[in-house]
Design an enzyme around this catalytic site. Structure first.
Site, short mmCIF file in Angstrom:
data_model
loop_
_atom_site.label_atom_id
_atom_site.label_comp_id
_atom_site.label_asym_id
_atom_site.label_seq_id
_atom_site.Cartn_x
_atom_site.Cartn_y
_atom_site.Cartn_z
N GLU A 364 -9.88 12.20 23.43
CA GLU A 364 -9.93 11.82 24.76
C GLU A 364 -10.06 12.75 25.71
O GLU A 364 -9.62 13.02 26.83
CB GLU A 364 -8.45 11.12 24.84
CG GLU A 364 -8.30 9.92 24.02
CD GLU A 364 -7.15 8.92 24.59
OE1 GLU A 364 -6.67 9.27 25.68
OE2 GLU A 364 -6.91 7.88 24.21
N HIS A 655 1.06 12.38 23.64
CA HIS A 655 0.95 12.75 22.29
C HIS A 655 1.28 14.11 21.84
O HIS A 655 1.46 14.87 22.68
CB HIS A 655 -0.78 12.52 21.65
CG HIS A 655 -1.28 11.22 21.71
ND1 HIS A 655 -1.60 10.71 20.32
CD2 HIS A 655 -1.34 10.23 22.51
CE1 HIS A 655 -1.94 9.30 20.66
NE2 HIS A 655 -2.07 9.06 21.87
#
Length: 672
Positions: A364, A655
């Site tokens: 990402e 995350h």
């Protein structure tokens, strides 16, 4: 293979692309700014209350008409730029390779000379993280903000964590002779004449030549070099990269109360302690958390310094060099090991990225400006970097999947974003290949999610055979209901990897066959090993060819494994805003229930906040590092030494990064 250092083959195409993007960029920024306040209401859980909420509504009402008017003004230029930009994407290369040559002792060329495939083997450290560097409007859905600033801070934290000296602790005890994990904590040493323990930065050298014992004595350099600890220098780097500490058995049994109260206070306030007048750890600036130079340090620090005010001459103000170690910390390091009978490696929740990190795979990293900032920061540690990986526009690719005599053909949609994959290495990259998943659906179809395959050289034998390894980095389909799509992508991943290995293997007489010593697959798989909705992926054949260190089997995790996706509602709570605090929270079952997202259940509402106590497990683990047990060169094997869940990026992404240290060795070395 030629590595592409520019997105286009000639300067003319690069100039055209720059002009087209200059025309599009104002429109892109305005759309992003227009959508950002609206998406904040979805993701901004910590500030959506009271007067701040009304202020945000006022800003939306005030600025939306202005942004709309500006959008209309720049729309013709953006359309012209798009007409020029779109056909250029057919000529664009799928990645950009950047090398910042380092001629020092830690450069890629020097690392290749360190290992000749002989000795006691060598360890390599891998890390993977989803850093959520999306356009600002999309990032706010995940309750993270300021993409450009976050990219710079993420790079700094990773670089600071990886460049720390590696600390190994040996315990001399009749009941415990095991070696603890290489410490992921900062190195502390008493310095100066004020008697205050200060953190030693990553620039310390030759720390391996000193061996500290439990009685406070200091061994001669030759004893340290010839000790069993010195034999591990090839495992994690050179002597300059490791600090080896030996603790006597009498020190292990010492109760924690024997420590000086001042030392305990320093430990609570960080590895370096806090001087009078300094800001304590819990009130530090957010931007400083996780950095080596900040007061924030891991609670897991295995080395605790104690500086006394004594000397042989009796004069006050002289620093005592005696180092003491808290028994509770030593016991924790020992009991952390081998909680499962089949386990032969260490595991922990760490507030720092592992020392001597060799390979980094990120997902990402969609924003190109953020990728450039991240690259600039990481080049301070990693010599070789691949970024801006993926395709844009429409390349006319198609995908055909046949099942039960029914053929389902799909065409690739228009790609607005790249793959988001980013790779950094300390070792030279030999070959690269990228493939875009052709079956992306829904919002994922807008990004060119795919798989990046790399071949790296990590050494050479005395016979000049190259010692190589393979690393694959991927990001799978995200929506929960798309299990079939993810399984198809895993099938493609295995096929593409097999083709890549076949096309890049060397077996000719002129070029001796290479030794393959590791095969790693890592990335954000977007499924976990506990959710009932993910049973199809849990039983995929990939897990028969590659080992997952955190998994016992389909649907069954090891007791110490925790989730890697954080609950975005509580992402910015004061209790978890620093790496140290997030580490403490996740070490308790109550903290994991509060701050991690838990496995999905088919029963409606099972994942709602307040019902997490009904769910089993330690959270959803969707970020993986797998290592292959097949396809390695004969007489070579790879075994996991350490696995860690990292909290150093707290507040910067939703995350948890994961890291794994892999030991590779030959059977001949073990026999010797």
């Amino acid at each position: 293979m030629v590595l592409y250092t520019a997105p286009f083959s000639n300067s003319f195409l690069s100039a055209l692309h720059s002009v087209s993007w200059a025309l599009i960029f104002p429109f892109y920024c305005l759309v992003d700014r227009l959508l950002a306040p609206f998406t904040s209401f979805i993701g901004d859980k910590c500030r959506r209350s009271g007067s701040q909420c009304y202020l945000q509504l006022f800003c939306i009402v005030l600025f939306t008409p202005i942004y709309l008017a500006l959008l209309v003004a720049v729309l013709p230029l953006a359309f012209l730029g798009f007409l020029l930009w779109s056909p250029l994407q057919s000529f664009r290369r799928p990645y950009i390779y950047s090398r910042l040559e380092d001629k020092g002792p830690t450069g890629g060329a020097a690392l290749l000379r360190e290992w000749r495939g002989t000795g006691s083997g060598k360890s390599f450290c891998f890390a993977s993280a989803n850093v959520c560097l999306l356009p600002e409007s999309f990032a706010r859905v995940n309750n993270v903000y300021h993409v450009q600033a976050r990219a710079k801070e993420i790079g700094q934290r990773i670089r600071n964590g990886a460049s720390r000296p590696q600390i190994k602790i040996y315990i001399d005890s009749p009941t415990n002779t095991s070696i603890s994990a290489a410490s992921f904590s900062s190195l502390v040493s008493p310095q100066g004449s004020d008697g205050v323990a200060r953190t030693v930065a990553g620039g310390i050298k030759r720390t391996a030549s000193v061996e500290y014992k439990g009685d406070g004595g200091r061994c001669p350099s030759d004893e340290a070099v010839n000790s069993p600890a010195a034999g591990d220098q090839t495992n994690g780097g050179s002597l300059e990269d490791a600090c080896i500490v030996r603790i006597g058995g009498d020190e292990v049994g010492r109760p924690p109360e024997a420590d000086d109260p001042a030392s305990d206070s320093q430990a609570r306030n960080g590895a370096g302690g806090t001087q009078k007048g300094q800001t304590p750890n819990n009130s530090q600036r957010d931007g400083d958390s996780g950095s080596l130079g900040s007061p924030s340090a891991s609670r897991e620090s295995l080395v605790k310094a104690r500086a006394g005010m004594e000397s042989n001459s009796g004069e006050p103000g002289t620093t005592n060099n005696k180092l003491l170690y808290k028994a509770s910390v030593v016991k924790k390091a020992a009991t952390r090991k081998r909680r499962h009978p089949d386990e032969a490696f260490d595991h922990e929740i760490s507030a720092f990225f592992p020392a001597n990190l060799d390979f980094l795979c990120l997902q990402e990293v969609f924003d190109k400006r953020a990728a450039a900032k991240l690259k600039d920061q990481l080049h301070g540690y990693f010599e070789y970097i691949l970024y801006d990986v993926g395709i844009y526009g429409c390349h006319g690719c198609c995908y055909c999947h046949c099942c039960c005599h029914d053929c389902h053909c799909k065409c690739c949609s228009f790609k607005c974003l790249n793959s988001g994959l980013f790779f950094a290495s300390r070792y030279p990259i030999m070959d690269v290949a990228y493939h875009c998943y052709p079956n992306g659906q829904h919002e994922d179809a807008l990004a060119s999610k795919g798989a990046l395959f790399l071949k790296v050289q990590v050494g050479s034998t005395p016979q000049d055979q190259r010692i190589v390894g393979y690393i694959s980095c991927t990001h799978l389909q995200a929506p929960a209901k798309d299990s079939i799509i993810r399984c198809e992508q895993l099938d493609l991943l295995q096929d593409w990897l097999a083709d890549f290995r076949k096309s890049t293997s060397s077996s000719s007489t002129a070029n001796p066959e290479e030794l393959v010593v590791f095969d790693i697959i890592c990335g954000d798989f977007n499924f976990d090993n506990c959710s009932s909705d993910d049973k199809l992926e849990q039983q995929h054949s990939l897990f028969t060819h590659y080992k997952d260190p955190c998994r016992l089997g389909p649907g069954e995790e090891k007791p110490w494994a925790i989730g890697t996706i954080l609950d975005t509602d509580n992402l910015h709570d004061e209790d978890v805003r620093t790496p140290d605090n997030l580490q403490k929270a996740l070490e308790s079952e109550e903290g994991r229930r509060e701050y991690l997202e838990f496995p999905r259940s088919k029963s409606s509402g099972a994942c709602q906040k307040g019902r997490k106590d009904l769910l089993k497990g330690n959270g959803r683990r969707i970020d993986y590092i797998l290592h292959g047990v097949e396809g390695l060169s004969p007489d070579w094997k790879a075994e996991v030494e350490e696995f860690s869940f990292i909290t150093q990026l707290s507040g910067l992404t939703d995350h948890l990064p994961v890291a794994m240290r892999l030991m590779v060795s030959s059977n001949e070395e073990e026999a010797a």
